[in-house]
Design a protein around this motif. Structure first.
Motif, short mmCIF file in Angstrom:
data_model
loop_
_atom_site.label_atom_id
_atom_site.label_comp_id
_atom_site.label_asym_id
_atom_site.label_seq_id
_atom_site.Cartn_x
_atom_site.Cartn_y
_atom_site.Cartn_z
N GLU A 59 32.12 40.08 32.74
CA GLU A 59 32.78 40.11 34.06
C GLU A 59 33.44 38.76 34.36
O GLU A 59 33.06 37.75 33.80
N PHE A 60 34.42 38.79 35.25
CA PHE A 60 35.14 37.55 35.57
C PHE A 60 35.13 37.33 37.08
O PHE A 60 34.87 38.25 37.85
N PHE A 61 35.39 36.10 37.48
CA PHE A 61 35.46 35.77 38.91
C PHE A 61 36.28 34.50 39.08
O PHE A 61 36.54 33.78 38.11
N GLY A 62 36.66 34.26 40.34
CA GLY A 62 37.43 33.04 40.64
C GLY A 62 38.91 33.23 40.40
O GLY A 62 39.68 32.28 40.49
N GLU A 63 39.32 34.49 40.13
CA GLU A 63 40.74 34.75 39.86
C GLU A 63 41.55 34.83 41.15
O GLU A 63 42.75 34.59 41.15
N MET A 64 40.87 35.16 42.28
CA MET A 64 41.62 35.45 43.50
C MET A 64 42.39 34.23 44.01
O MET A 64 43.58 34.31 44.30
N SER A 65 41.70 33.09 44.11
CA SER A 65 42.41 31.93 44.67
C SER A 65 43.48 31.41 43.72
O SER A 65 44.43 30.78 44.15
#
Ligand code: CMP
Length: 216
Positions: A59-65
């Protein structure tokens, strides 16, 4: 060397449990992909830290900003020692532009996240605590439950439930106690076992009737 090893050699970093990767409101400088371990995404609501999700391998995260140039929408903390790919915005954009499969996988994950958020909104509109817990467990059992001979296993820790449905842990425990006594749910080492999904659904319908017509 496999493609995964090459990626890890270039972008991989290890983080100990408890390490805060970034906090809600920080400027976003990179996005992360979980190779191993667990990362908790949480939000501060008034003075309480609410867990939105715990992310594991793949899974990945931190892509939004990075995508929309906004500050971090939530805090990311390492829960279990983690190996992560830490990817800067330029590399991220080059990866997405250069590989349609990465883009499609991301869109699918984002669509699943949106669906989960829609379910959370629906859940928050339910007024009574019993319905919220039962509705949440029913949805999760259907979406990511694992069939076992004793029922459907939902791999979630009881302490994560409250944050997901906006209830205190004591309230969640109270409702779970009721479901356990009614033999609808069992707590196991690997998560929550829904012994009979159909009965759980019937119980939710019963709660909806009670909400509609009141106690007779
Ligand atoms: P970003 O806003 O950069 O930093 C916080 C990250 O948490 C965000 O990007 C997403 O990657 C992740 N995130 C926020 N909300 C959720 C959610 N409801 N489910 C899963 N991940 C989330």
């Amino acid at each position: 060397m496999s493609a995964d090893d090459k990626l890890y050699e270039r972008f991989g970093r290890e983080f100990p449990a408890g390490h805060v990767l970034f906090r809600e409101g920080d400027a976003g400088r990179e996005m992360f992909v979980v190779q191993s371990g667990k990362v908790r995404i949480s939000k501060q609501v008034r003075d309480v830290e609410k867990t939105l999700v715990v992310l594991g391998p793949g899974e990945f995260f931190g892509e939004m900003s990075i995508l929309n140039n906004n500050p971090r929408s939530a805090t990311a903390t390492v829960d279990d020692p983690a190996k992560l790919l830490v990817i800067d915005p330029k590399t991220f954009e080059a990866m997405v532009r250069g590989n349609a499969e990465i883009a499609v996988r991301m869109i699918k994950k984002l669509a699943a996240r949106l669906q989960e958020t829609d379910e959370q909104i629906e859940n928050l509109l339910l007024r009574d605590h019993n319905s919220r817990v039962v509705h949440f467990l029913g949805n999760l059992a259907a979406r990511q439950g694992k069939p076992t001979p004793d029922g459907v296993l939902i791999e979630i820790a009881v302490k994560e439930l409250g944050g997901k449905i906006g209830l205190d842990n004591e309230r969640v425990d109270e409702v779970l106690g009721r479901l356990i006594r009614a033999r609808l749910v069992k707590i196991t080492d690997s998560g929550l076992l829904v012994q009979d999904v159909n009965k759980l659904r019937e119980f939710l319908e019963f709660l909806e009737m009670k909400e509609k017509f009141g106690e007779i």
